[in-house]
Every structure is written in C-alpha cells, then in structure tokens.
Design a protein around this motif. Structure first.
Motif, PDB file in Angstrom:
ATOM      1  N   THR A  73       0.817  -1.221   0.000  1.00 22.43           N
ATOM      2  CA  THR A  73       0.000   0.000   0.000  1.00 22.43           C
ATOM      3  C   THR A  73       0.845   1.264   0.000  1.00 22.43           C
ATOM      4  O   THR A  73       0.334   2.345  -0.280  1.00 22.43           O
ATOM      5  CB  THR A  73      -0.928   0.032   1.233  1.00 22.43           C
ATOM      6  OG1 THR A  73      -0.136  -0.086   2.431  1.00 22.43           O
ATOM      7  CG2 THR A  73      -1.938  -1.088   1.183  1.00 22.43           C
ATOM      8  N   ASN A  74       2.128   1.138   0.309  1.00 19.90           N
ATOM      9  CA  ASN A  74       2.992   2.317   0.347  1.00 19.90           C
ATOM     10  C   ASN A  74       3.973   2.390  -0.817  1.00 19.90           C
ATOM     11  O   ASN A  74       4.503   3.463  -1.107  1.00 19.90           O
ATOM     12  CB  ASN A  74       3.780   2.338   1.664  1.00 19.90           C
ATOM     13  CG  ASN A  74       2.908   2.653   2.860  1.00 19.90           C
ATOM     14  OD1 ASN A  74       2.598   3.799   3.129  1.00 19.90           O
ATOM     15  ND2 ASN A  74       2.484   1.625   3.567  1.00 19.90           N
ATOM     16  N   LYS A  75       4.223   1.256  -1.473  1.00 16.53           N
ATOM     17  CA  LYS A  75       5.199   1.244  -2.577  1.00 16.53           C
ATOM     18  C   LYS A  75       4.539   1.144  -3.945  1.00 16.53           C
ATOM     19  O   LYS A  75       5.192   1.401  -4.964  1.00 16.53           O
ATOM     20  CB  LYS A  75       6.195   0.089  -2.375  1.00 16.53           C
ATOM     21  CG  LYS A  75       7.082   0.282  -1.151  1.00 16.53           C
ATOM     22  CD  LYS A  75       8.076  -0.855  -1.006  1.00 16.53           C
ATOM     23  CE  LYS A  75       8.950  -0.657   0.223  1.00 16.53           C
ATOM     24  NZ  LYS A  75       9.917   0.429   0.060  1.00 16.53           N
ATOM     25  N   PHE A  76       3.294   0.727  -4.008  1.00 16.32           N
ATOM     26  CA  PHE A  76       2.539   0.619  -5.258  1.00 16.32           C
ATOM     27  C   PHE A  76       3.322  -0.125  -6.351  1.00 16.32           C
ATOM     28  O   PHE A  76       3.680   0.447  -7.380  1.00 16.32           O
ATOM     29  CB  PHE A  76       2.146   2.011  -5.762  1.00 16.32           C
ATOM     30  CG  PHE A  76       1.349   2.807  -4.779  1.00 16.32           C
ATOM     31  CD1 PHE A  76       0.027   2.494  -4.520  1.00 16.32           C
ATOM     32  CD2 PHE A  76       1.933   3.861  -4.100  1.00 16.32           C
ATOM     33  CE1 PHE A  76      -0.709   3.225  -3.604  1.00 16.32           C
ATOM     34  CE2 PHE A  76       1.212   4.593  -3.187  1.00 16.32           C
ATOM     35  CZ  PHE A  76      -0.110   4.283  -2.927  1.00 16.32           C
ATOM     36  N   PRO A  77       3.617  -1.414  -6.133  1.00 15.01           N
ATOM     37  CA  PRO A  77       4.347  -2.185  -7.150  1.00 15.01           C
ATOM     38  C   PRO A  77       3.474  -2.471  -8.364  1.00 15.01           C
ATOM     39  O   PRO A  77       2.266  -2.229  -8.355  1.00 15.01           O
ATOM     40  CB  PRO A  77       4.704  -3.478  -6.412  1.00 15.01           C
ATOM     41  CG  PRO A  77       3.649  -3.618  -5.377  1.00 15.01           C
ATOM     42  CD  PRO A  77       3.294  -2.226  -4.949  1.00 15.01           C
ATOM     43  N   ARG A  78       4.108  -3.006  -9.403  1.00 12.38           N
ATOM     44  CA  ARG A  78       3.376  -3.344 -10.628  1.00 12.38           C
ATOM     45  C   ARG A  78       2.302  -4.393 -10.346  1.00 12.38           C
ATOM     46  O   ARG A  78       2.400  -5.172  -9.399  1.00 12.38           O
ATOM     47  CB  ARG A  78       4.346  -3.878 -11.692  1.00 12.38           C
ATOM     48  CG  ARG A  78       5.350  -2.857 -12.182  1.00 12.38           C
ATOM     49  CD  ARG A  78       6.081  -3.389 -13.411  1.00 12.38           C
ATOM     50  NE  ARG A  78       6.835  -4.581 -13.092  1.00 12.38           N
ATOM     51  CZ  ARG A  78       8.110  -4.587 -12.713  1.00 12.38           C
ATOM     52  NH1 ARG A  78       8.757  -3.439 -12.584  1.00 12.38           N
ATOM     53  NH2 ARG A  78       8.738  -5.715 -12.455  1.00 12.38           N
ATOM     54  N   LYS A  79       1.294  -4.431 -11.207  1.00 11.63           N
ATOM     55  CA  LYS A  79       0.195  -5.379 -11.027  1.00 11.63           C
ATOM     56  C   LYS A  79       0.683  -6.817 -11.067  1.00 11.63           C
ATOM     57  O   LYS A  79       0.124  -7.688 -10.395  1.00 11.63           O
ATOM     58  CB  LYS A  79      -0.867  -5.153 -12.101  1.00 11.63           C
ATOM     59  CG  LYS A  79      -1.668  -3.864 -11.905  1.00 11.63           C
ATOM     60  CD  LYS A  79      -2.769  -3.745 -12.949  1.00 11.63           C
ATOM     61  CE  LYS A  79      -3.581  -2.471 -12.720  1.00 11.63           C
ATOM     62  NZ  LYS A  79      -4.658  -2.319 -13.749  1.00 11.63           N
ATOM     63  N   SER A  80       1.704  -7.079 -11.867  1.00 10.94           N
ATOM     64  CA  SER A  80       2.227  -8.442 -11.956  1.00 10.94           C
ATOM     65  C   SER A  80       2.785  -8.899 -10.607  1.00 10.94           C
ATOM     66  O   SER A  80       2.597 -10.054 -10.208  1.00 10.94           O
ATOM     67  CB  SER A  80       3.324  -8.509 -13.018  1.00 10.94           C
ATOM     68  OG  SER A  80       4.380  -7.594 -12.721  1.00 10.94           O
ATOM     69  N   ILE A  81       3.460  -7.987  -9.890  1.00 13.01           N
ATOM     70  CA  ILE A  81       4.002  -8.325  -8.567  1.00 13.01           C
ATOM     71  C   ILE A  81       2.864  -8.548  -7.580  1.00 13.01           C
ATOM     72  O   ILE A  81       2.904  -9.474  -6.761  1.00 13.01           O
ATOM     73  CB  ILE A  81       4.954  -7.214  -8.078  1.00 13.01           C
ATOM     74  CG1 ILE A  81       6.185  -7.138  -8.987  1.00 13.01           C
ATOM     75  CG2 ILE A  81       5.374  -7.453  -6.631  1.00 13.01           C
ATOM     76  CD1 ILE A  81       7.160  -6.045  -8.634  1.00 13.01           C
ATOM     77  N   LEU A  82       1.843  -7.703  -7.654  1.00  8.45           N
ATOM     78  CA  LEU A  82       0.670  -7.868  -6.774  1.00  8.45           C
ATOM     79  C   LEU A  82       0.016  -9.227  -7.007  1.00  8.45           C
ATOM     80  O   LEU A  82      -0.360  -9.920  -6.053  1.00  8.45           O
ATOM     81  CB  LEU A  82      -0.339  -6.750  -7.032  1.00  8.45           C
ATOM     82  CG  LEU A  82       0.031  -5.350  -6.556  1.00  8.45           C
ATOM     83  CD1 LEU A  82      -1.023  -4.347  -7.001  1.00  8.45           C
ATOM     84  CD2 LEU A  82       0.167  -5.316  -5.044  1.00  8.45           C
ATOM     85  N   PHE A  83      -0.113  -9.600  -8.264  1.00  7.62           N
ATOM     86  CA  PHE A  83      -0.745 -10.879  -8.597  1.00  7.62           C
ATOM     87  C   PHE A  83       0.089 -12.040  -8.064  1.00  7.62           C
ATOM     88  O   PHE A  83      -0.450 -12.997  -7.494  1.00  7.62           O
ATOM     89  CB  PHE A  83      -0.909 -10.992 -10.113  1.00  7.62           C
ATOM     90  CG  PHE A  83      -1.450 -12.327 -10.559  1.00  7.62           C
ATOM     91  CD1 PHE A  83      -2.805 -12.614 -10.447  1.00  7.62           C
ATOM     92  CD2 PHE A  83      -0.605 -13.299 -11.078  1.00  7.62           C
ATOM     93  CE1 PHE A  83      -3.306 -13.851 -10.839  1.00  7.62           C
ATOM     94  CE2 PHE A  83      -1.088 -14.529 -11.480  1.00  7.62           C
ATOM     95  CZ  PHE A  83      -2.445 -14.806 -11.361  1.00  7.62           C
TER      96      PHE A  83
END
Length: 414
Positions: free
Chosen positions: A115-125
């Motif tokens: 929530t603080n670094k906003f990584p790429r969607k691929s990393i979130l997935f």
C-alpha cells in the motif's frame, strides 16, 4: 523607518538581508510580505519567497503522507490482530495447524508495504497468488507429526518471509541495494519489536497482578484476547515505525552488531574448544549434529546482520576482521556438519530430515565461500564493501527457492 522599507532598500545587498533574517526571522517574514506586495516583479524577492514558503508546502505533503500511512497501518494492524485471534481459535480445536498463525501476520506486513510502494500489477498478482496457494496447501497437509510434514512447517515461513521481501522491494526486487535495505529492515524490526514486546510483557504482568489483588485470574482470557491480538498487531506497528525512519532502531542496530559479533566469536571458540575437549562426535550423535547446525545458522545470521549494518564505509575496521573470523569459523562448522551428514546418509540411509539438512548445509557452505572470498578481497583492498553485500543479497532468492522446494515437495515425495 519601517522594516519593509529596509527590505526594499537592501534588495541589492543580500548580505544585509540575510543578517536581518537571522536576527529576527518572524519580523523579517512580516516585513517581507509587505515588500513582496509592493515589488511582485523583483527576482530577489521571488527567490526569498520560495525560500520562506518551500518548507511549509513540503511539511504539508509530509503530513498528508503521514496521515495516510498511519491510517493504513492502523487498519492492517487491527485486521492482523483479529485474523490471528480467529486462526488461534480453530487451531486450538485441532481443526487446522497452529502454523496458520503466520497467515495472520506476514500477509498483512506484506500488504502494508504494497500500500505504500505501489508495485506493478504483476508483482501484486504473484504475491496474492503465492500467499493463497501457500495457505491452501498448508491446510491440505494432514495434521500428523511426520518428518516430512514437520519439515514443511519449518520451511514454509521462510518462503513466506521471502514473499514479504518481494513486497518490501516492490518494483526494485532485482536491485542489490533494495534487498540490502530489506535485510537492514529485518534487523531494525527485530530490535524494535523486542523492545515493544518487553514493554508489553511488563504491562501484562502488571495487569495480571492488579486483577489478582481483587481475586480474579484473567490469565487465560488476557492471553487469548489481548496478548495474541497485540502480538500480531505489533508486527504491523513495528514495520510502520521502522519504515518511518524511527531513529531508535536505526541508531541501536549498528552498535548491537558491533557488540554481538566479538561476543559470538569468543563464545563459539570456547564452545568448540569444549566440544573437542569432551570428545563430542557429530558423526554418531544425531542431537549434537542438529545443535551443530543450529550454531552454524546463528553464526550466519550474526555475520549477515553485521554486514548489513556496516553502512557504505569503504574504510576497514576491527569489526571487518571479526566478521571475517566468524565466516571462517562458520565454514569450519559447516564443513564438519556436511561431512557428518554425508556419513550418516551413507551409513543409515536416506530420510527427509537428512536430505533437508544436507541441502541447507550445501547452500550455506556455498554462500559462506562467496562471502569469504569477497571479504578477503575487501581486506586486501581489491574490492569495495558492496561486493560483500552483493554476496549476501544476491543469494537470498536461492534460500527462498530451497525453502519452497522442501515445503511443497517433501510431503509428496516422503
């Protein structure tokens, strides 16, 4: 003469303006506003305007970020506490394994970083998928105390810790500096969590005693509903405080590293001398071999902690020679342990425990060799401290892959 006129008359005298500002900043600000209204096209006053107002706008941005971080930390801390409490309830009823408690803490720590670094969607997935798969897999394992199951219980948290590292590094997971920052975070997190846990322990003891004075024993209730909740929530709070550059942990960590390294070195030398004196044999004594590996992991942890807290100084110090001695000592311990494990495999056959311990020792041995060579080159002025730190950070994914391999395959193979 009004001060505003003084500012206008000294537009070509920057030294006098600076002297006036330092003498009475508040009066200067008040007079400056009047001068700025009369001379909005002055480049000198425009520069002073930016100087006087830049800090205020920066503080406003920081305040809003602080509030956002604090809000997300509070929500995640409450959720972590509640989920941990619910998981513990099912674990007590023998419905699920107690190890599920890690899913009440580590995913929420990872969520805080996300929530603080906003990584790429691929990393979130990837993070979401691996946490879910790990949770489902853990609860598909039978609730039995078999060696392969116990090994899965031991290695799964290590794999989840690597996932937290991925959340921490975000889009920069491939950079050595980001991985080093994660290792530093772990040291500072551990120190801060321990300090707060001790404070919580004192509060718990005081609370228990106060209720005993009125004839009530609330120990069981307090542990279930306060201690468990607090222990899980405290992990999110500690992560938040370390991420906010809390000076306490960051100032203490380097000193702890410098104090503990020589103490561990002296203690282990005395321990190994005693082992030789009493004639303990890791080749024949299984329990002693396990303790020998425990000592190895402690040495490796202390060494890595000391390396990560060395900062960016290229100048050598006594701590570097102590670290190098610790690495040599760890290599000796690991070499003996490896020999003992190979001997036991050839003499007593293959078991999941022996294969797991063999794999860990091989990985640690290779890592120690890399660190030792890098440190030796550093001490010989052939390379910088960054080479040693690379030997530590670039090896982290290998530990994670091995932990995943043991956790997900050993229960199937054995």
């Amino acid at each position: 003469m009004e001060i505003s006129n003084f500012v206008i008359k000294n537009l070509a005298n920057p030294h006098e303006l600076e002297r006036m500002y330092r003498k009475d900043p508040e009066a200067f600000r008040n007079s400056f506003s009047q001068a700025w209204e009369l001379n909005p096209d002055s480049q000198v006053l425009a520069i002073w305007f930016e100087r006087l107002n830049f800090k205020e706008s920066t503080n406003t941005v920081k305040a809003s970020l602080f509030q956002k971080d604090f809000l997300s930390m509070g929500i995640l801390a409450i959720l972590a506490g509640l989920v941990t409490r619910i998981i513990f309830q099912f674990a007590e009823q023998q419905s699920i394994a107690h190890l599920n408690i890690v899913f009440g803490i580590l995913p929420f720590v990872a969520a805080y970083f996300v929530t603080n670094k906003f990584p790429r969607k691929s990393i979130l997935f990837i993070l979401a998928a691996l946490f879910i798969i790990s949770g489902v897999y853990l609860n598909l394992l039978p609730l039995e105390q078999k060696d392969s199951i116990i090994l899965a219980y031991i290695h799964l948290p290590i794999f989840l810790w690597i996932l937290v590292g991925l959340a921490f590094t975000g889009n920069e997971f491939g950079k050595g500096s980001s991985r080093l920052a994660f290792l530093k975070f772990n040291g500072e997190f551990g120190i801060l969590y321990a300090i707060m846990a001790i404070s919580g322990g004192v509060l718990t003891a005081l609370t228990m005693q106060l209720f005993r004075f009125v004839g009530l024993d609330i120990a069981e209730f307090y542990f279930r509903n306060v201690v468990l909740f607090g222990a899980a929530a405290l992990a999110i709070v500690a992560a938040y405080l370390v991420s906010r550059n809390l000076k306490l942990a960051k100032n203490i960590a380097p000193y702890i590293a410098k104090i503990f390294s020589p103490l561990v070195l002296v203690t282990l030398l005395a321990y190994l001398g005693t082992v030789i004196w009493v004639g303990k044999n890791p080749f024949m004594d299984r329990d002693f071999l396990l303790s020998f590996n425990g000592v190895l992991l402690i040495v490796l942890t202390v060494t890595i902690f000391s390396i990560t807290e060395s900062g960016k100084e290229e100048r050598k110090s006594i701590s570097d020679y102590i670290n190098f001695a610790l690495i040599i000592l760890a290599l000796i311990i690991d070499s003996v342990a490896l020999s003992a494990i190979v001997f036991r495999l050839s003499s007593y056959g293959i078991t999941p425990n022996r294969i797991a311990v063999l794999g860990v020792n091989i990985l640690v041995w290779a890592n120690l060799i890399w660190i030792m060579i890098s440190y030796l080159r550093f001490l010989q002025n052939k390379t910088g401290l960054s080479a040693i730190q690379d030997a530590v950070t670039k090896y982290l994914p290998i530990y994670g892959l091995w932990a995943a391999f043991v956790a997900f395959t050993f229960p199937l193979f054995f």
